[in-house]
Enzyme design. Structure first.
Site, mmCIF file in Angstrom:
data_model
loop_
_atom_site.group_PDB
_atom_site.id
_atom_site.type_symbol
_atom_site.label_atom_id
_atom_site.label_comp_id
_atom_site.label_asym_id
_atom_site.label_seq_id
_atom_site.Cartn_x
_atom_site.Cartn_y
_atom_site.Cartn_z
ATOM 1 N N LEU A 53 0.965 -1.191 0.303
ATOM 2 C CA LEU A 53 -0.429 -0.335 -0.489
ATOM 3 C C LEU A 53 0.842 1.227 0.227
ATOM 4 O O LEU A 53 2.120 1.491 1.323
ATOM 5 C CB LEU A 53 -0.988 0.155 1.160
ATOM 6 C CG LEU A 53 -2.035 -1.151 1.294
ATOM 7 C CD1 LEU A 53 -2.583 -0.798 2.963
ATOM 8 C CD2 LEU A 53 -3.079 -0.687 0.587
ATOM 9 N N ASP A 54 0.601 2.242 -0.846
ATOM 10 C CA ASP A 54 1.244 3.686 -0.009
ATOM 11 C C ASP A 54 1.175 3.642 0.927
ATOM 12 O O ASP A 54 0.684 3.983 1.498
ATOM 13 C CB ASP A 54 0.864 4.341 -1.188
ATOM 14 C CG ASP A 54 0.868 4.488 -3.147
ATOM 15 O OD1 ASP A 54 1.568 3.197 -3.828
ATOM 16 O OD2 ASP A 54 -0.054 4.930 -3.810
ATOM 17 N N ARG A 55 2.132 4.646 1.558
ATOM 18 C CA ARG A 55 2.469 4.679 2.265
ATOM 19 C C ARG A 55 1.133 5.780 2.888
ATOM 20 O O ARG A 55 0.598 5.455 3.961
ATOM 21 C CB ARG A 55 3.994 6.448 2.637
ATOM 22 C CG ARG A 55 3.990 6.462 3.453
ATOM 23 C CD ARG A 55 5.384 7.934 3.393
ATOM 24 N NE ARG A 55 6.014 8.922 4.902
ATOM 25 C CZ ARG A 55 6.411 9.418 5.178
ATOM 26 N NH1 ARG A 55 7.698 9.563 3.711
ATOM 27 N NH2 ARG A 55 6.928 9.321 5.965
#
Length: 227
Positions: A53-55
């Site tokens: 997952l993106d930050r």
């Protein structure tokens, strides 16, 4: 402490908060905490992430305890054999439902098929002027990516001119600045809410859900949105 939403002998899933990196990255040298290390220390066992997952994206993040489960789950994600649902707040009023069939380029320039469907759950008109408009309009959507491309949802929603609020790379900088100044909000409003997959050991179908984090709920509150 990370919120653990599922755990057995092979797998463990957390509800990742906004702003937390999955693991160390040369792209974000400012980060000092990572989901991988935090979870390992919390459960006292080695864990390996089976997807990313993106930050700034919150929600379901799945890890494996053993190599066999890690490889099996990697394959499910790579072969698009998992079902994923995301919640997002977008700029403007979106169609009631839509399929976005728009190829996306890899880092090397190669084009890849990319398909996303979404349903509009709610629309909100906030009595705060934005630019030449006397009000601000937003939509809460449930998105289902049918393929798993890099930043697929972010790029697809930008393509249809309804970017995700708080997306600095693919979003609307004027809107992001507006949210920072108006509501002190810098979070990207994208949340991995549901994940369905086949358990690598038991072959059972597993369905996970992750509740929204406070910042997402705060925005929904002032937009008078409900799930």
């Amino acid at each position: 402490m990370l919120e653990i939403i599922y755990q057995d002998e092979n797998l463990i899933a957390i509800n990742k908060p906004h702003g937390l990196l999955v693991h160390q990255s040369s792209i974000a040298r400012d980060a000092t905490e990572f989901a991988l290390q935090l979870l390992r220390d919390q459960v006292g066992k080695h864990v390996s992430p089976v997807h990313r997952l993106d930050r700034k994206t919150s929600g379901i993040l799945l890890f494996a305890f053993d190599k066999e489960s890690e490889i099996a789950m990697h394959q499910q994600f790579m072969n698009a054999e998992t079902d994923k649902k995301y919640l997002a707040i977008l700029r403007g009023f979106t169609p009631d439902q839509m399929e976005i069939d728009y190829p996306l380029a890899k880092e090397n320039g190669t084009m890849q098929e990319a398909l996303t469907s979404f349903l509009t759950l709610q629309k909100a008109e906030v009595a705060v002027a934005f630019g030449k408009h006397s009000t601000s309009r937003y939509s809460l959507v449930e998105a289902t990516p049918k393929t798993g491309r890099m930043h697929q949802l972010r790029r697809h929603f930008s393509h249809i001119l309804h970017p995700i609020i708080g997306d600095r790379t693919h979003g609307c900088n004027k809107q992001n600045k507006f949210f920072k100044e108006q509501w002190d909000m810098t979070t990207m409003l994208l949340h991995a809410s549901e994940l369905t997959f086949v358990h690598p050991a038991t072959k059972e179908k597993i369905h996970l859900k992750a509740g929204l984090h406070d910042e997402f709920k705060r925005v929904m509150d002032f937009m008078k949105m409900e799930l």
